[in-house]
Design a protein around this motif. Sequence first.
Motif, PDB file in Angstrom:
ATOM      1  N   ALA A  30      -6.160  -7.902   3.839  1.00  0.00           N
ATOM      2  CA  ALA A  30      -6.291  -7.712   2.395  1.00  0.00           C
ATOM      3  C   ALA A  30      -5.515  -6.476   1.991  1.00  0.00           C
ATOM      4  CB  ALA A  30      -7.759  -7.568   2.018  1.00  0.00           C
ATOM      5  N   LEU A  31      -4.727  -6.580   0.921  1.00  0.00           N
ATOM      6  CA  LEU A  31      -3.951  -5.465   0.393  1.00  0.00           C
ATOM      7  C   LEU A  31      -4.619  -4.949  -0.868  1.00  0.00           C
ATOM      8  CD1 LEU A  31      -1.907  -7.094   2.197  1.00  0.00           C
ATOM      9  CD2 LEU A  31      -0.122  -6.314   0.653  1.00  0.00           C
ATOM     10  N   SER A  32      -4.723  -3.636  -0.974  1.00  0.00           N
ATOM     11  CA  SER A  32      -5.303  -3.042  -2.178  1.00  0.00           C
ATOM     12  C   SER A  32      -4.630  -1.707  -2.450  1.00  0.00           C
ATOM     13  CB  SER A  32      -6.814  -2.850  -2.030  1.00  0.00           C
ATOM     14  OG  SER A  32      -7.099  -1.921  -0.987  1.00  0.00           O
ATOM     15  N   ILE A  33      -4.695  -1.269  -3.689  1.00  0.00           N
ATOM     16  CA  ILE A  33      -4.206   0.051  -4.049  1.00  0.00           C
ATOM     17  C   ILE A  33      -5.261   0.697  -4.956  1.00  0.00           C
ATOM     18  CG2 ILE A  33      -2.845  -0.715  -6.049  1.00  0.00           C
ATOM     19  CD1 ILE A  33      -0.712   1.384  -5.063  1.00  0.00           C
ATOM     20  N   GLY A  35      -8.178   0.856  -4.317  1.00  0.00           N
ATOM     21  CA  GLY A  35      -9.331  -0.016  -4.260  1.00  0.00           C
ATOM     22  C   GLY A  35      -9.210  -1.320  -5.012  1.00  0.00           C
ATOM     23  N   VAL A  36      -8.105  -1.536  -5.713  1.00  0.00           N
ATOM     24  CA  VAL A  36      -7.910  -2.756  -6.495  1.00  0.00           C
ATOM     25  C   VAL A  36      -7.126  -3.769  -5.661  1.00  0.00           C
ATOM     26  CG1 VAL A  36      -6.902  -3.742  -8.578  1.00  0.00           C
ATOM     27  CG2 VAL A  36      -7.906  -1.446  -8.631  1.00  0.00           C
ATOM     28  N   PRO A  37      -7.662  -4.986  -5.437  1.00  0.00           N
ATOM     29  CA  PRO A  37      -6.939  -5.983  -4.642  1.00  0.00           C
ATOM     30  C   PRO A  37      -5.598  -6.341  -5.279  1.00  0.00           C
ATOM     31  CG  PRO A  37      -9.233  -6.625  -4.930  1.00  0.00           C
ATOM     32  CD  PRO A  37      -8.987  -5.468  -5.868  1.00  0.00           C
ATOM     33  N   ILE A  38      -4.555  -6.391  -4.454  1.00  0.00           N
ATOM     34  CA  ILE A  38      -3.232  -6.739  -4.983  1.00  0.00           C
ATOM     35  C   ILE A  38      -2.567  -7.869  -4.204  1.00  0.00           C
ATOM     36  CG2 ILE A  38      -2.800  -4.445  -5.918  1.00  0.00           C
ATOM     37  CD1 ILE A  38      -0.921  -3.991  -3.487  1.00  0.00           C
ATOM     38  N   GLY A  39      -3.170  -8.323  -3.082  1.00  0.00           N
ATOM     39  CA  GLY A  39      -2.534  -9.396  -2.349  1.00  0.00           C
ATOM     40  C   GLY A  39      -3.099  -9.573  -0.964  1.00  0.00           C
ATOM     41  N   ASN A  40      -2.431 -10.435  -0.198  1.00  0.00           N
ATOM     42  CA  ASN A  40      -2.857 -10.762   1.159  1.00  0.00           C
ATOM     43  C   ASN A  40      -1.649 -10.903   2.060  1.00  0.00           C
ATOM     44  OD1 ASN A  40      -4.809 -12.399  -0.875  1.00  0.00           O
ATOM     45  ND2 ASN A  40      -5.990 -11.598   0.865  1.00  0.00           N
ATOM     46  N   GLY A 245      -0.175   6.598   1.517  1.00  0.00           N
ATOM     47  CA  GLY A 245      -0.291   7.276   0.238  1.00  0.00           C
ATOM     48  C   GLY A 245       0.926   6.999  -0.621  1.00  0.00           C
ATOM     49  N   THR A 246       0.714   6.624  -1.874  1.00  0.00           N
ATOM     50  CA  THR A 246       1.805   6.403  -2.827  1.00  0.00           C
ATOM     51  C   THR A 246       1.533   7.241  -4.077  1.00  0.00           C
ATOM     52  OG1 THR A 246       0.862   4.589  -4.137  1.00  0.00           O
ATOM     53  CG2 THR A 246       1.844   4.015  -2.001  1.00  0.00           C
ATOM     54  N   VAL A 252      -3.703   0.232   0.914  1.00  0.00           N
ATOM     55  CA  VAL A 252      -4.454  -0.083   2.130  1.00  0.00           C
ATOM     56  C   VAL A 252      -4.200  -1.529   2.523  1.00  0.00           C
ATOM     57  CG1 VAL A 252      -6.769  -0.383   3.122  1.00  0.00           C
ATOM     58  CG2 VAL A 252      -6.242   1.649   1.759  1.00  0.00           C
ATOM     59  N   ILE A 253      -3.905  -1.726   3.802  1.00  0.00           N
ATOM     60  CA  ILE A 253      -3.745  -3.059   4.388  1.00  0.00           C
ATOM     61  C   ILE A 253      -4.787  -3.164   5.492  1.00  0.00           C
ATOM     62  CG2 ILE A 253      -2.157  -4.640   5.550  1.00  0.00           C
ATOM     63  CD1 ILE A 253       0.137  -2.835   4.410  1.00  0.00           C
TER      64      ILE A 253
END
Length: 268
Positions: A30-33, A35-40, A245-246, A252-253
Amino acid sequence: ARSLGLLAGVAAFCLAVSQASAESLRASYALSIIGVPIGNADAAASIEPGGYKIDIGLRLSGLAALVTKAKGAATANGVIANGAVLSNAYANTTANANETRTVRMGLASGTVRAVEISPPFLDMDERVPVTQAHKTSILDPVSALVMSVPPGQPLVGQSACDRTIPVYDGLVRFNVSLFYKGMRNVHAKGYTGPVSVCSARYTPISGYKLDSQSTRYMAQNRDMEVWLAPMAQAHVVVPYYIKIGTKQGSLVIQAVDFHLGERRAQNN
């Protein structure tokens, strides 16, 4: 965007595989930035005696998909010799609403023999030249996820982390250095157990734009971490969790499905 491609798409699978068995990995991340999900992202790897093949797919969803409509797929294969991962072939296709680009790279024993980028980048004269020396003894971004551990060394601990990985993606040559921070226990569908926690540093070598703010940011970035899970049969470690960090917050992956499997190798 490039940090996603590098590390998701940020470093798999080999060494000391017995002649009678093979090992596989099927994982979903799961991909998030912030804490917000942005993809897989999905990964499938097969390690046979003497060789490996890895496939990765990435797709954005939710608000991220509305903004970029980006997706990608990458694959790599190679051989295992003297405890080293040696890339043979790499291909990567990324697409957004405006363009689809494919990178293909052929290698021999970690040395790049040919690169094809379609459509080609039009800003090559603005980039630090990539020399032939920079294309020797490297790993492609997918094979870079293959992290062998020396024979006799534990799969969880300092020997899992401490390394510098030389990577070339067909355009940019860079190093990823990992440093041991500690150990923790994790739980995901398919895997419960220990992982090694490593801090990560990015060092650009060539192929980047001299005025690139994103390259400068990544080179100075101290907020990067990778957790590595052990694959016992292959005696390697593989990414379970990646944090980068961005300027917008932490990307987060994280594995949500992480299945390791042992199976009999095919007889020739």
